[in-house]
Scaffold this motif. Structure first.
Motif, PDB file in Angstrom:
ATOM      1  N   LEU A  22       0.825  -1.202   0.000  1.00  0.00           N
ATOM      2  CA  LEU A  22       0.000   0.000   0.000  1.00  0.00           C
ATOM      3  C   LEU A  22       0.863   1.258   0.000  1.00  0.00           C
ATOM      4  CD1 LEU A  22      -2.821   1.281   0.181  1.00  0.00           C
ATOM      5  CD2 LEU A  22      -2.640   1.083   2.660  1.00  0.00           C
ATOM      6  N   PHE A  23       1.907   1.281   0.805  1.00  0.00           N
ATOM      7  CA  PHE A  23       2.786   2.443   0.867  1.00  0.00           C
ATOM      8  C   PHE A  23       3.553   2.637  -0.432  1.00  0.00           C
ATOM      9  CE2 PHE A  23       3.337   3.212   5.696  1.00  0.00           C
ATOM     10  CZ  PHE A  23       1.972   3.246   5.834  1.00  0.00           C
ATOM     11  N   GLN A  30       9.671   2.155   0.035  1.00  0.00           N
ATOM     12  CA  GLN A  30      10.733   1.748  -0.868  1.00  0.00           C
ATOM     13  C   GLN A  30      10.567   0.268  -1.154  1.00  0.00           C
ATOM     14  OE1 GLN A  30      14.268   2.674   1.287  1.00  0.00           O
ATOM     15  NE2 GLN A  30      14.020   4.866   1.075  1.00  0.00           N
ATOM     16  N   ALA A  31      10.852  -0.128  -2.357  1.00  0.00           N
ATOM     17  CA  ALA A  31      10.658  -1.531  -2.743  1.00  0.00           C
ATOM     18  C   ALA A  31      11.981  -2.284  -2.646  1.00  0.00           C
ATOM     19  CB  ALA A  31      10.101  -1.617  -4.155  1.00  0.00           C
ATOM     20  N   PHE A  32      12.298  -2.766  -1.450  1.00  0.00           N
ATOM     21  CA  PHE A  32      13.479  -3.599  -1.267  1.00  0.00           C
ATOM     22  C   PHE A  32      13.068  -5.050  -1.410  1.00  0.00           C
ATOM     23  CE2 PHE A  32      15.089  -0.179   1.797  1.00  0.00           C
ATOM     24  CZ  PHE A  32      15.862   0.427   0.824  1.00  0.00           C
ATOM     25  N   LYS A  33      13.746  -5.765  -2.239  1.00  0.00           N
ATOM     26  CA  LYS A  33      13.498  -7.195  -2.376  1.00  0.00           C
ATOM     27  C   LYS A  33      14.350  -7.932  -1.350  1.00  0.00           C
ATOM     28  CE  LYS A  33      10.959  -6.746  -6.076  1.00  0.00           C
ATOM     29  NZ  LYS A  33       9.701  -6.183  -5.783  1.00  0.00           N
ATOM     30  N   PRO A 135       1.013  -4.027   8.665  1.00  0.00           N
ATOM     31  CA  PRO A 135      -0.288  -3.716   8.059  1.00  0.00           C
ATOM     32  C   PRO A 135      -1.112  -4.963   7.757  1.00  0.00           C
ATOM     33  CG  PRO A 135       1.431  -2.434   7.034  1.00  0.00           C
ATOM     34  CD  PRO A 135       2.110  -3.407   7.939  1.00  0.00           C
ATOM     35  N   THR A 136      -0.470  -6.038   7.371  1.00  0.00           N
ATOM     36  CA  THR A 136      -1.187  -7.267   7.065  1.00  0.00           C
ATOM     37  C   THR A 136      -1.888  -7.807   8.303  1.00  0.00           C
ATOM     38  OG1 THR A 136       0.493  -7.760   5.423  1.00  0.00           O
ATOM     39  CG2 THR A 136      -0.948  -9.562   6.063  1.00  0.00           C
ATOM     40  N   TYR A 137      -1.177  -7.863   9.428  1.00  0.00           N
ATOM     41  CA  TYR A 137      -1.756  -8.366  10.670  1.00  0.00           C
ATOM     42  C   TYR A 137      -2.884  -7.459  11.159  1.00  0.00           C
ATOM     43  CZ  TYR A 137      -2.004 -10.310  15.374  1.00  0.00           C
ATOM     44  OH  TYR A 137      -2.435 -10.888  16.538  1.00  0.00           O
TER      45      TYR A 137
END
Length: 154
Positions: A22-23, A30-33, A135-137
């Motif tokens: 969402l962020f 930031q999209a860290f894999k 956020p998922t929890y």
């Protein structure tokens, strides 16, 4: 001396919000894999940073050395941090049975926190908080709450 200053103790909380879907859509995160050089160098995980720095091939192959709440809290706050986190762990463990009897929601959160505290010597300092604040929890708890809320029909 070679470890850069970051907030290591609350690294999983910070990274869970930085890497949140969402962020990222909103342009905040930031999209860290996982297990990438970018995540090891720029993320807030002491375990990933140390594994990449000292065992690069192992890290890139998906392995890791793990972390420790003592190391993370000491790097951030010194001896006071180690004592502080230990006191917080002790209070949570001492209050566990009291909290578990209050209601089902506090019981669920208590079990989640105690499970993370048991693994604290080989995990991050605030992992007991990071899972609950993810956020998922939170969305899962909110969904369960509204699904199980008594329905009133007019």
């Amino acid at each position: 001396d070679r470890i850069p200053y970051r907030i290591w103790s609350f690294g999983r909380v910070i990274d869970s919000y930085d890497n949140n879907f969402l962020f990222q859509i909103l342009g905040i995160g930031q999209a860290f894999k996982a297990n990438t050089v970018d995540f090891a160098i720029n993320g807030h995980s002491l375990a990933n940073y140390l594994t990449y720095t000292y065992q690069t091939q192992r890290y890139l192959a998906g392995g890791g050395m793990g972390s420790s709440f003592i190391a993370e809290s000491w790097l951030d706050f010194g001896y006071l941090g180690v004592v502080g986190f230990s006191v917080v762990y002790g209070v949570i463990l001492a209050k566990f049975f009291v909290w578990a009897r209050k209601n089902v929601w506090i019981c669920a959160i208590s079990f989640y926190m105690v499970n993370a505290i048991i693994y604290a010597p080989r995990a991050g300092a605030a992992d007991f908080v990071s899972d609950i604040l993810s956020p998922t929890y939170l969305l899962l708890l909110i969904g369960i709450y509204f699904y199980t809320k008594p329905k009133t029909y007019v």
